[in-house]
Write a protein that holds these residues in place. Sequence first.
Motif, PDB file in Angstrom:
ATOM      1  N   LYS A  53     -28.144  48.092  10.543  1.00 15.11           N
ATOM      2  CA  LYS A  53     -28.485  49.333   9.827  1.00 15.11           C
ATOM      3  C   LYS A  53     -29.681  50.017  10.461  1.00 15.11           C
ATOM      4  O   LYS A  53     -29.797  51.248  10.445  1.00 15.11           O
ATOM      5  N   THR A 117     -17.364  49.969   9.565  1.00 12.43           N
ATOM      6  CA  THR A 117     -18.238  49.607   8.439  1.00 12.43           C
ATOM      7  C   THR A 117     -18.773  48.181   8.601  1.00 12.43           C
ATOM      8  O   THR A 117     -18.929  47.460   7.617  1.00 12.43           O
ATOM      9  N   GLN A 119     -21.708  47.102   9.353  1.00 10.90           N
ATOM     10  CA  GLN A 119     -22.992  46.909   8.666  1.00 10.90           C
ATOM     11  C   GLN A 119     -22.775  46.657   7.175  1.00 10.90           C
ATOM     12  O   GLN A 119     -23.385  45.760   6.581  1.00 10.90           O
ATOM     13  N   GLU A 123     -23.449  43.032   5.073  1.00  9.16           N
ATOM     14  CA  GLU A 123     -24.280  43.008   3.868  1.00  9.16           C
ATOM     15  C   GLU A 123     -23.513  42.406   2.696  1.00  9.16           C
ATOM     16  O   GLU A 123     -24.064  41.625   1.905  1.00  9.16           O
TER      17      GLU A 123
END
Length: 377
Positions: A53, A117, A119, A123
């Motif tokens: 990020k 996606t 990142q 997470e």
Amino acid sequence: MAFQLDNITKAVKKLEEREVSSSFLQKEITFFGSTFSNKIKEDFYTELGVLIKAGITLKNALELVENSQKKKLNKQLLREISKDIISGLSLSEAVRQKKQFTEYEYYSLKIGEETGTLQLVTEQLGAFFARKNEQRRNLVSALTYPSIILTTATLVVAFMLYYVVPMFQDIFEQQKVELPAITEFIISTSEFIKSYGWLLVTIIIGLIITRTFFNKKKGFKKLKDNMILKIPFIGDFVKTVYLSQFTQAIALLTASKVPVINSIQLVKQMIDFYPLQNALEAVEQSILQGHSLSKSLSQHKLFEDKMIALVKVAEETNQNEFIFERLNTQYNTQVQQKSKLLSTVLEPFIILIVGILVGVILIAMYLPMFKLSSVLG
């Protein structure tokens, strides 16, 4: 956003062929400090998500995470993944070659790469393992004190049967007292413990040591999981733990726009609990026959009416991700509450059982003594 998932069904079939070897590698609780445990994975995915990020390249992010590791084996594993990425492999392909990672993680990362996606997926994987570790800590915390009490009580009862009861037995034999049935039963139990006690201890230790081997057997695992599910209160607690993991995994995959059928296939490979795996297998077949997810879930008592009702609402409003996240929050709260209640309930229950056992032994030993004193008097 489109992505390629055409080969998932074929891959899942390959997974079923490798089930015996992979199931052992996917155990949640390991001994002697295995490399890349769930706690390490929690930190790994969380840190990786933060670094990506922040705009750091994947290679540099892996190097930073590698430097933060303390164990040499973990450093070596991350170094090998970095080398694979430098040689041209994607993160998901590099992870798939390592036995420390599951197919669930591979497909989650693959979806993140194909949809841009990564990142977000890392997470979410970090959050997934964080909750999984929290649930394990809650379970260990709930069972630690009752386990200590149970172990101590078992040793006390064994001591009384092995040493104390034979002392009374000698007195009864010398005085030739007629023994009540309960006393004869306790004396028989004491003689059995003296004759076969060490054999029983050896068998118990052997079962603990060979637990990993037996867990690889489908029949044993099926029997064990079904028995756990039928234990009052504990079975309901364990079911809640796995339903929490199930809803969190579905929420993660739904957020990545994975089709429902593929999500069920992946979660079935990831969660190592036979009743849930068996139910998801039937749910998968029902969905392939054209039924909705809510209707497929309703055919199995493992899934609660509350979940089925909310899933039906999610299908009608196209809010699957939100509903499953909400369900996961509710189940996670239930796990915390039940873990505390489990400790509260088990402690007095164990003390009560131990008190009854000790009381029965003492009564059995003193009844003939009272009779003997009345005769002498």
